[in-house]
Write a protein that holds these residues in place. Structure first.
Motif, PDB file in Angstrom:
ATOM      1  N   ALA A  53      23.560  16.848  18.492  1.00 18.68           N
ATOM      2  CA  ALA A  53      23.005  17.773  19.468  1.00 18.68           C
ATOM      3  C   ALA A  53      21.630  18.258  19.068  1.00 18.68           C
ATOM      4  CB  ALA A  53      23.945  18.963  19.633  1.00 18.68           C
ATOM      5  N   LEU A  54      21.330  18.156  17.782  1.00 20.94           N
ATOM      6  CA  LEU A  54      20.024  18.620  17.309  1.00 20.94           C
ATOM      7  C   LEU A  54      18.925  17.597  17.577  1.00 20.94           C
ATOM      8  CD1 LEU A  54      21.103  20.106  13.849  1.00 20.94           C
ATOM      9  CD2 LEU A  54      20.430  21.383  15.883  1.00 20.94           C
ATOM     10  N   GLN A  55      19.305  16.384  17.936  1.00 18.68           N
ATOM     11  CA  GLN A  55      18.364  15.300  18.242  1.00 18.68           C
ATOM     12  C   GLN A  55      17.357  15.126  17.132  1.00 18.68           C
ATOM     13  OE1 GLN A  55      16.982  16.570  22.142  1.00 18.68           O
ATOM     14  NE2 GLN A  55      18.288  14.980  23.066  1.00 18.68           N
ATOM     15  N   LEU A  56      17.847  15.041  15.946  1.00 22.09           N
ATOM     16  CA  LEU A  56      16.953  14.837  14.810  1.00 22.09           C
ATOM     17  C   LEU A  56      16.849  13.349  14.521  1.00 22.09           C
ATOM     18  CD1 LEU A  56      18.071  17.644  12.343  1.00 22.09           C
ATOM     19  CD2 LEU A  56      16.006  17.569  13.750  1.00 22.09           C
ATOM     20  N   SER A  57      15.723  12.943  14.003  1.00 22.80           N
ATOM     21  CA  SER A  57      15.554  11.551  13.629  1.00 22.80           C
ATOM     22  C   SER A  57      14.793  11.487  12.319  1.00 22.80           C
ATOM     23  CB  SER A  57      14.784  10.812  14.732  1.00 22.80           C
ATOM     24  OG  SER A  57      13.489  11.373  14.854  1.00 22.80           O
ATOM     25  N   GLY A  58      14.640  10.292  11.860  1.00 22.15           N
ATOM     26  CA  GLY A  58      13.803  10.075  10.685  1.00 22.15           C
ATOM     27  C   GLY A  58      14.286  10.856   9.480  1.00 22.15           C
ATOM     28  N   PRO A  59      13.332  11.335   8.666  1.00 21.07           N
ATOM     29  CA  PRO A  59      13.682  12.012   7.420  1.00 21.07           C
ATOM     30  C   PRO A  59      14.591  13.224   7.651  1.00 21.07           C
ATOM     31  CG  PRO A  59      11.310  11.641   7.568  1.00 21.07           C
ATOM     32  CD  PRO A  59      11.869  11.244   8.905  1.00 21.07           C
ATOM     33  N   ALA A  60      14.399  13.998   8.723  1.00 17.31           N
ATOM     34  CA  ALA A  60      15.197  15.202   8.978  1.00 17.31           C
ATOM     35  C   ALA A  60      16.659  14.838   9.138  1.00 17.31           C
ATOM     36  CB  ALA A  60      14.673  15.923  10.212  1.00 17.31           C
ATOM     37  N   ARG A  61      16.894  13.831   9.944  1.00 16.42           N
ATOM     38  CA  ARG A  61      18.274  13.406  10.162  1.00 16.42           C
ATOM     39  C   ARG A  61      18.898  12.888   8.853  1.00 16.42           C
ATOM     40  NH1 ARG A  61      22.049  12.180  14.422  1.00 16.42           N
ATOM     41  NH2 ARG A  61      23.903  11.787  13.188  1.00 16.42           N
ATOM     42  N   ALA A  62      18.042  12.124   8.127  1.00 16.92           N
ATOM     43  CA  ALA A  62      18.518  11.563   6.860  1.00 16.92           C
ATOM     44  C   ALA A  62      18.856  12.675   5.876  1.00 16.92           C
ATOM     45  CB  ALA A  62      17.450  10.646   6.265  1.00 16.92           C
ATOM     46  N   ALA A  63      18.003  13.742   5.838  1.00 18.44           N
ATOM     47  CA  ALA A  63      18.244  14.852   4.916  1.00 18.44           C
ATOM     48  C   ALA A  63      19.540  15.559   5.268  1.00 18.44           C
ATOM     49  CB  ALA A  63      17.066  15.831   4.977  1.00 18.44           C
ATOM     50  N   MET A  64      19.746  15.797   6.557  1.00 11.40           N
ATOM     51  CA  MET A  64      20.939  16.495   6.986  1.00 11.40           C
ATOM     52  C   MET A  64      22.195  15.686   6.670  1.00 11.40           C
ATOM     53  SD  MET A  64      21.325  18.506  10.531  1.00 11.40           S
ATOM     54  CE  MET A  64      21.153  20.213  10.168  1.00 11.40           C
ATOM     55  N   GLU A  65      22.082  14.419   6.832  1.00 22.02           N
ATOM     56  CA  GLU A  65      23.216  13.530   6.548  1.00 22.02           C
ATOM     57  C   GLU A  65      23.560  13.577   5.059  1.00 22.02           C
ATOM     58  OE1 GLU A  65      26.351  11.249   7.254  1.00 22.02           O
ATOM     59  OE2 GLU A  65      25.033  12.192   8.759  1.00 22.02           O
ATOM     60  N   MET A  94      20.031  24.599   7.441  1.00 24.56           N
ATOM     61  CA  MET A  94      19.214  23.564   8.093  1.00 24.56           C
ATOM     62  C   MET A  94      19.620  23.439   9.550  1.00 24.56           C
ATOM     63  SD  MET A  94      18.340  19.774   6.729  1.00 24.56           S
ATOM     64  CE  MET A  94      17.191  18.734   7.611  1.00 24.56           C
ATOM     65  N   HIS A  95      20.916  23.602   9.755  1.00 28.16           N
ATOM     66  CA  HIS A  95      21.401  23.529  11.122  1.00 28.16           C
ATOM     67  C   HIS A  95      20.788  24.643  11.968  1.00 28.16           C
ATOM     68  CE1 HIS A  95      24.287  24.238  14.440  1.00 28.16           C
ATOM     69  NE2 HIS A  95      24.336  22.903  14.449  1.00 28.16           N
ATOM     70  N   ARG A  96      20.773  25.821  11.403  1.00 30.68           N
ATOM     71  CA  ARG A  96      20.215  26.957  12.147  1.00 30.68           C
ATOM     72  C   ARG A  96      18.723  26.757  12.395  1.00 30.68           C
ATOM     73  NH1 ARG A  96      17.670  31.405  10.589  1.00 30.68           N
ATOM     74  NH2 ARG A  96      18.161  31.269   8.369  1.00 30.68           N
ATOM     75  N   LEU A  97      18.012  26.304  11.353  1.00 29.49           N
ATOM     76  CA  LEU A  97      16.562  26.111  11.505  1.00 29.49           C
ATOM     77  C   LEU A  97      16.263  25.044  12.547  1.00 29.49           C
ATOM     78  CD1 LEU A  97      15.412  26.239   7.746  1.00 29.49           C
ATOM     79  CD2 LEU A  97      15.099  27.999   9.505  1.00 29.49           C
ATOM     80  N   ALA A  98      17.036  23.963  12.505  1.00 32.88           N
ATOM     81  CA  ALA A  98      16.804  22.863  13.438  1.00 32.88           C
ATOM     82  C   ALA A  98      17.103  23.317  14.875  1.00 32.88           C
ATOM     83  CB  ALA A  98      17.672  21.669  13.065  1.00 32.88           C
ATOM     84  N   ARG A  99      18.201  24.119  14.949  1.00 33.61           N
ATOM     85  CA  ARG A  99      18.584  24.587  16.285  1.00 33.61           C
ATOM     86  C   ARG A  99      17.490  25.502  16.837  1.00 33.61           C
ATOM     87  NH1 ARG A  99      23.156  28.507  15.712  1.00 33.61           N
ATOM     88  NH2 ARG A  99      21.336  29.801  15.351  1.00 33.61           N
ATOM     89  N   ASP A 100      17.039  26.430  15.978  1.00 37.96           N
ATOM     90  CA  ASP A 100      16.002  27.373  16.421  1.00 37.96           C
ATOM     91  C   ASP A 100      14.688  26.654  16.701  1.00 37.96           C
ATOM     92  OD1 ASP A 100      17.941  29.195  16.065  1.00 37.96           O
ATOM     93  OD2 ASP A 100      17.073  30.131  14.260  1.00 37.96           O
ATOM     94  N   ALA A 101      14.351  25.646  15.865  1.00 36.55           N
ATOM     95  CA  ALA A 101      13.090  24.922  16.039  1.00 36.55           C
ATOM     96  C   ALA A 101      13.144  24.076  17.303  1.00 36.55           C
ATOM     97  CB  ALA A 101      12.834  24.026  14.825  1.00 36.55           C
ATOM     98  N   GLY A 102      14.377  23.561  17.576  1.00 37.47           N
ATOM     99  CA  GLY A 102      14.515  22.749  18.768  1.00 37.47           C
ATOM    100  C   GLY A 102      14.371  23.580  20.006  1.00 37.47           C
ATOM    101  N   LEU A 149      10.795  21.290  12.738  1.00 35.92           N
ATOM    102  CA  LEU A 149      11.813  21.565  11.710  1.00 35.92           C
ATOM    103  C   LEU A 149      11.173  21.590  10.336  1.00 35.92           C
ATOM    104  CD1 LEU A 149      14.665  21.920  10.663  1.00 35.92           C
ATOM    105  CD2 LEU A 149      14.952  19.445  10.739  1.00 35.92           C
ATOM    106  N   VAL A 150      10.260  20.569  10.153  1.00 33.19           N
ATOM    107  CA  VAL A 150       9.572  20.540   8.853  1.00 33.19           C
ATOM    108  C   VAL A 150       8.829  21.856   8.624  1.00 33.19           C
ATOM    109  CG1 VAL A 150       7.706  19.432   7.562  1.00 33.19           C
ATOM    110  CG2 VAL A 150       9.385  18.034   8.770  1.00 33.19           C
ATOM    111  N   SER A 151       8.170  22.315   9.686  1.00 34.71           N
ATOM    112  CA  SER A 151       7.439  23.582   9.568  1.00 34.71           C
ATOM    113  C   SER A 151       8.406  24.731   9.286  1.00 34.71           C
ATOM    114  CB  SER A 151       6.684  23.894  10.873  1.00 34.71           C
ATOM    115  OG  SER A 151       5.759  22.925  11.113  1.00 34.71           O
TER     116      SER A 151
END
Lengths: 403, 925
Positions: free
Chosen positions: A363-375, A395-403, B173-175
């Motif tokens: 649901a966070l629609q992360l890709s690349g390094p972000a998705r890899a880090a979360m995994e 990280m989940h909260r940050l990604a959700r808020d950033a998204g 997210l990085v930011s």
């Protein structure tokens, strides 16, 4: 002596006590509440027609409490309209440097307050004799109650003896007793402080009170009532031997704290009625958290608690929550901490784990390094890395808020 | 972006110049210094950055010095597919004009601020600023290695080429992760912000808590100490009380034994008194023995001396008698011869006188007796009045008496002894000084027939008026002898005065007689009454004395010395030697017939009458013998003088001895008056008995003392008091310590130390909880940051591969096939390897660094050349540090770079670029 006499029994005020789990603000309010409870004892005295009040030890938390505590205690004592008898306990023993012998106490002590400094019997009101066993050291070497009634003879019997007993009924501990139904000419009350072997479970590191001896003294008419202190939970040992418990709760483990005992002696009968004076609650709660429903149940449990601002909750929990619920739990507890006097996660019994679900991550629609880090974090958590759980939640909260 | 032409007017040193630039290929713009080749780059920047009304110093700086002209720039370029002609004039006649021809051939014209804004918009949209700054190398910056990671066109290009999709969605997210990380940590990973503050707060709270705990530990220690001290004090106090009880017992015992000791002292004092008394009695006994011995000795001596005196006096008296006899005989002879009638009358008168004298003697005796009685009365009265005499005074008196006697004896021995006798009617006058040592007054006149004997220590004048005067003068020593007598007498007198007695004997008597004075007085008064019964004898004595012409008593000595009868010469005293007078008398003088009448009794009137007759008869015979008598008298006088001197000395010695005996007797008597001889031994014996008795009593008391241990009680009491004092001292010390400790506890009670500790604990718990909370969050943030960063770095490594391979491809044309590079996260070249030698860029030579910087830029240009975002590569004065061989290789490289884009080289050193193939050279004049 047919007329009945009522007096109040309290103990373990421990004024000046601090509770770390309350934090500075909660501590201040709780400290005031303990004084307010003392003042409310005065109201109980008026309401019940009590002739005097005995406090069986640990009036103060320590002999070295700050001046403010002493002065405020004196103010609270002034609001009790009957004679007050205070017994030094293990916390405020009559040791060198004792508060009871200090200039501060002498200067501010209300006149109607008497401190038991020796074992000599004295008449507190006509017809009532008090004997006490003050603590002279924090480390007594023998039964701390024994000196209070050592060498006493049974009190004289009145000319008129009542064969029957009366009970005012209703309250816990009421009943009849005394030596062979005889009616004493003088009522003698023992004030003592310490643990009973039967109740301490053998864990006490100081000598305990010999319960059998105490009961014998009551049975043969030497004592008509024994007021005990040290145990914060109100406890009936026998119908004439009581722990009053503390006037205001000090720990979640205590049972029936926050009461003062109204003791009425009528002829050879006795009635003991607890009177509520405390205003605070200390509660332990255990929650199983495994999904939204269980989290909701916890939230509801909190919502239903009364007197939240005067309530401390020690919370134990286990289970696992999806990342969004984990964040919600954190936020909920964070908010409750502002409403309640204190909400403490019980570290020893707190094992709630985040349970990241694939759907949550997608649901966070992360890709690349972000998705890899979360995994990577998710796998670490699954492998038992507890710290990864917190990181994943963040990280989940940050990604959700950033998204 | 492609630059086509650049025209400068009134721009620094350039009045007007236009440079045309080929859109593809490498262009080398050559010009000497100061001809404005750098101004071309500057002008391109200014025309986009500053509007025509700019007051910037940079604009003012480009106006030619000393010319009030307007700097103007016109640039023709392709931007995002649009053909732009952009002219701007500053300072004077300001204007901005922009002509834009879109790819579809439409032309747009803008002027003024609109033209500026549109040009700026087009530039910003189509030129990545990072890429533009990376590829435009200003003068002197050719060494700086580009860090092109943020150049979007490059990222886009490398992403496309590497096949890794651009993670655009992750950038917020990085930011956020970066932001969250930096809330707790510094970029280098040190705690910061609230997290760092909470750690500090924990440290501070721990310190406060520890201090509070320490203070309470001290309080607890003080409580324990005070408990201990109280126990010790109690123990010591009870010990002290016990001890004081024993002290009190000792005091009581001492009081009891003190009485015994007092008794012993009393007995001891009495023993000493008794012993002293015994000593006194012993002394008395010894003194008595001494006195007796002395008296005996003195008496013996006095007896011997008295005998010697008697003998000497006998001799002297004999010789004096002889002399007297001779002189008397002589005088008789003269008298008889000169006046017989007178003798007769004298004899008659003598008869009458004798009658009167007999009466007078009786009366005088009665009077003397009366006087004596009265004197006794007076003396007894004086005794009764008060006795002033003491033993010492008597001793002194005895001493002075002895001195007087001695002095007198000495005087008597040393001065003349004069006898004056008046024979006839002629008046004889006597005057003189320093006369008789016995104090006899010198009568001015000498009665007829009277004689006076005296010792002359001064001068005596004997005169018969009108006929003769005789002066007798003592010798030189007499005066001093006299003065000694006087002195002794004066002293004696003084002492007697002090003693209020007449003499020594009186003094002695006083002592003895005081007891009997009253009786004596009574007896004396009875005698006085009987003596005065017939009237006062004084009147009759006066009458008879007046008739007889005599006054008072004549000296007894005179009478004693008066020859009483025929004197026998003392021949036996001088054996073998006969005096001249004796010779005369024997030979020529009949004393019995001639010289003296028979001695007369006072009442022998008949004898006197017979003598009268005899005197008359013998007168004639006397004249005859006168001459012989005178001679014999002279001889006799001489012998008498010698004998008298001897006798005087003997008398003096005898008197002195007698005085001593008297003195010794007096002392003895005095001592006996106190204690009779027979009592002396008894007294001593009694005293001895007393001493023994009291010593016995002392022994008994001492036994009591020993039995009671009285002599040790005081010591025991002192020891006990010392122990009590020590115990009290210890108790006081303990009490002080306890008070001090209790005072500290009282203070700590006032300070509320327990509350402080609890408060510190609460604060610590609070900050610790806060810190632990923050730490959990910080660790989570770091974990996320680290994890995400690591994954991003891995991705970035992939991005860098296209650039890396481009750089290496270009580099190998210069350095050969061993050339390799490694890029960092910012896509900057970090290391270079050549022939297996891998070095950090900073370690390379300046020339190699510059060459690598140029190669990197050309590689970036190459990568982005396919996109619309490509920009020209501009070098302003590069390759200043390369040798010829490298210049050749680099020239080839720069030439090839022109194949993919616009490369513009500005230089004043065209030689450096002579190897650039297919380059367009533009020479500025």
């Amino acid at each position: 002596m047919d007329e009945s006499i009522t007096f109040l029994h309290s103990s373990d005020w421990q004024l000046g006590m601090m509770r770390r789990f309350l934090g500075p603000d909660g501590q201040a309010r709780w400290g005031q509440a303990r004084l307010d409870a003392v003042a409310r004892i005065g109201e109980v005295a008026e309401r019940t027609g009590a002739r005097f009040l005995v406090v069986t030890g640990d009036v103060f938390e320590h002999n070295q409490v700050e001046r403010q505590t002493i002065l405020r205690a004196c103010e609270a004592l002034k609001r009790i309209p009957v004679p007050v008898v205070l017994l030094p306990g293990n916390h405020d023993a009559l040791e060198p440097g004792s508060l009871w012998t200090s200039a501060q106490w002498a200067a501010h002590k209300p006149d109607h307050v008497r401190v038991v400094t020796d074992e000599r019997p004295f008449e507190v009101v006509p017809g009532v004799e008090i004997v006490g066993a003050p603590w002279r050291s924090r480390r007594p070497v023998s039964d701390p109650a024994a000196p209070g009634y050592a060498g006493l003879e049974p009190v004289a019997q009145s000319a008129k003896s009542r064969a029957t007993s009366s009970s005012t009924g209703g309250a816990k501990g009421s009943g009849t007793g005394g030596a062979k139904g005889a009616q004493p000419a003088v009522r003698r009350i023992l004030l003592a402080h310490g643990q009973l072997t039967s109740l301490s479970g053998g864990m006490s590191d100081v000598p305990t009170i010999d319960q059998a001896a105490l009961e014998a003294a009551v049975e043969d008419g030497r004592l008509q009532y024994v007021g005990l202190g040290d145990r914060h939970s109100m406890t009936e040992v026998t119908e004439r031997i009581w722990f009053s418990g503390t006037q205001e709760v000090t720990a979640p483990e205590e049972t029936h704290p926050g009461n003062v005992l109204a003791v009425t002696l009528t002829g050879d009968a006795i009635t003991v009625e607890p009177q509520r004076v405390g205003a605070w609650h200390m509660v332990e709660h255990h929650a199983e958290l495994d999904g939204e429903e269980s989290l909701k149940a916890l939230e509801d449990w909190f919502a239903e608690l009364p007197d939240k601002e005067r309530t401390y909750v020690r919370l134990a929990a286990d289970g696992s929550l999806p990342l969004p619920l984990m964040s919600r739990l954190d936020a909920t507890l964070d908010a409750l901490g502002e409403v309640f006097a204190s909400v403490e996660k019980w570290p020893k019994f707190w094992t709630v784990r985040p349970a990241p679900e694939a759907a949550d991550l997608d649901a966070l629609q992360l890709s690349g390094p972000a998705r890899a880090a979360m995994e990577e974090l998710r796998q670490a958590l699954a492998g038992g890395d507890e710290a990864a759980g917190a990181a994943l939640t963040l990280m989940h909260r940050l990604a959700r808020d950033a998204g | 972006m492609r630059l086509h032409s650049l025209t400068l007017r009134n721009f620094r040193g350039v009045a007007e110049r236009t440079v045309q630039l080929p859109a593809i290929g490498t262009t080398v713009v050559v010009g000497d210094n100061e001809v404005g080749k750098s101004s071309l780059v500057e002008a391109f920047a200014l025309v986009f950055d500053f509007p025509d009304d700019s007051k910037s110093k940079r604009i003012a700086d480009v106006q030619p010095v000393g010319h009030d002209v307007a700097p103007e720039v016109t640039v023709e370029l392709t931007l995002g597919g649009r053909e732009l002609t952009y002219t701007k004039r500053w300072l004077k006649n300001r204007s901005t004009e922009l002509s834009v021809v879109t790819p579809d051939g439409r032309r747009q014209t803008f002027t003024g601020r609109e033209a500026h804004n549109e040009a700026e918009r087009l530039f910003t949209e189509n030129v990545d600023p990072v890429l533009w700054q990376t590829l435009m190398v200003s003068q002197g910056q050719s060494l700086i290695l580009p860090t092109p990671a943020d150049a979007e066109p490059l990222i886009t290009a490398v992403t496309a080429e590497s096949g890794t999709p651009v993670d655009g969605a992750s950038m917020p997210l990085v930011s956020a992760v970066e932001h969250e990380f930096l809330r707790y940590w510094t970029p280098r990973g040190r705690p910061t912000g609230d997290f760092a503050k909470s750690a500090q707060a924990v440290t501070a709270a721990e310190l406060r808590s520890a201090q509070a705990a320490k203070a309470m530990e001290e309080v607890v220690a003080d409580i324990r100490r005070a408990e201990r001290l109280a126990l010790d004090l109690e123990d010591l106090s009870s010990r002290l009380a016990e001890h004081l009880k024993s002290v009190e017992e000792l005091r009581v015992r001492k009081k009891e034994t003190d009485e015994i000791l007092l008794r012993r002292d009393s007995v001891r004092a009495r023993a000493e008194t008794a012993r002293a008394r015994l000593e006194n009695h012993t002394r008395t006994r010894l003194e008595r023995e001494r006195l007796l011995t002395e008296l005996e000795r003195f008496t013996t001596a006095a007896g011997e001396l008295a005998e010697l005196r008697t003998e000497a006096e006998k001799v002297a008296k004999a010789s004096t008698d002889t002399l007297h006899a001779a002189e008397a005989a002589l005088a008789e002879v003269v008298e008889l011869k000169d006046d017989r009638r007178g003798d007769v009358q004298h004899a008659e008168q003598r008869v009458s006188e004798l009658m009167d004298r007999a009466e007078l003697d009786r009366l005088t005796g009665q009077q003397a007796e009366l006087a004596d009685v009265r004197a006794r009365i007076a003396a007894a009265s004086r005794v009764l009045d008060g006795i002033k005499v003491t033993d010492a005074l008597v001793a002194e008196l005895e001493d002075s008496r002895a001195r007087v006697v001695e002095a007198r004896a000495a005087l008597a021995a040393g001065v003349p002894d004069v006898l004056v006798r008046r024979l006839g009617a002629e008046e004889v006058s006597l005057t003189g000084t320093g006369l008789d040592a016995h104090g006899v007054e010198v009568p001015p006149q000498l009665a007829e027939g009277a004689e006076l004997s005296m010792l002359v220590s001064g001068e005596l004048h004997i005169g018969v008026p009108g006929q003769l005067e005789v002066t007798v003068r003592a010798g030189g020593d007499a005066a001093s002898l006299r003065s000694l007598v006087d002195e002794a007498v004066r002293r004696e007198t003084d002492l007697l005065k002090r003693a209020k007695v007449r003499d020594l004997q009186a003094a002695r008597e006083l002592l003895r007689k005081s007891d009997t004075a009253s009786a004596e007085l009574q007896e004396a008064r009875r005698t006085e009454r009987s003596l005065t019964a017939g009237g006062d004898p004084g009147e009759r004595i006066a009458l008879l004395a007046a008739r007889l012409g005599v006054f008072g008593d004549e000296p007894a000595e005179d009478e004693d010395e008066t020859p009483k009868g025929k004197q026998q010469p003392a021949v036996e005293n001088v054996p073998g030697q006969m005096s001249l007078f004796e010779e005369f008398a024997e030979d020529t003088f009949d004393f019995e017939d001639l010289v003296m009448p028979e001695p007369l009794a006072p009442d022998d009137l008949a004898g006197a009458q017979r003598a009268l007759e005899d005197a008359r008869t013998e007168l004639a015979t006397a004249e005859r013998l006168l001459a012989d008598a005178e001679f014999a008298a002279a001889q006799a006088r001489k012998a008498a003088d010698e004998d008298r001197s001897e006798a005087q000395q003997a008398r003096a010695r005898a008197e002195l001895a007698a005085e001593r005996v008297a003195a010794a007797t007096a002392s003895l008597e005095a001592a006996r008056a106190v204690l009779a001889d027979e009592d002396v031994d008894a007294a001593e014996e009694q005293a001895t008995g007393e001493v023994e008795a009291v010593l016995e009593e002392y022994t008994a008391v001492q036994e009591q003392v020993d039995a009671a241990g009285a002599d040790h009680v005081e010591g025991e009491l002192a020891d006990a008091l010392a122990v009590a004092g020590r115990l009290q001292g210890e108790r006081d010390t303990l009490r002080d310590s306890l008070r001090t400790t209790e005072g500290r506890l009282e203070q700590s009670g006032r300070d509320g130390l327990a509350t402080r500790q609890d408060t510190a604990g609460v604060e610590l718990a609070a900050v610790r909880a806060e810190h632990e909370n923050l730490q959990r969050r910080a660790e989570a943030a770091r974990r996320v940051h680290e994890t995400l960063g690591r994954h991003r770095a891995a991705a970035q490594t992939k991005y860098s591969e296209p650039l890396q391979s481009r750089i290496e491809a270009l580099g190998r044309s210069v350095y050969g096939p061993t050339f390799r590079v490694w890029l960092d996260d910012d896509l900057a070249v970090a290391e270079r390897e050549l022939d297996g030698n891998r070095l950090r860029i900073e370690s390379l030579s300046t020339g190699a660094q510059e060459q690598l910087a140029i190669i990197t830029r050309l590689a970036i240009s190459h990568l982005v050349s396919t996109t619309e975002n490509s920009v020209p590569v501009i070098f302003d004065d590069a390759l200043g540090w390369s040798d010829k061989a490298r210049l050749r290789d680099m020239g080839t490289l720069l030439g090839r770079a022109g194949d993919h884009g616009q490369v513009i080289i500005l230089t004043c050193m065209p030689d450096r670029y002579e190897y650039v193939p297919r380059a367009t050279f533009i020479k500025l004049q």
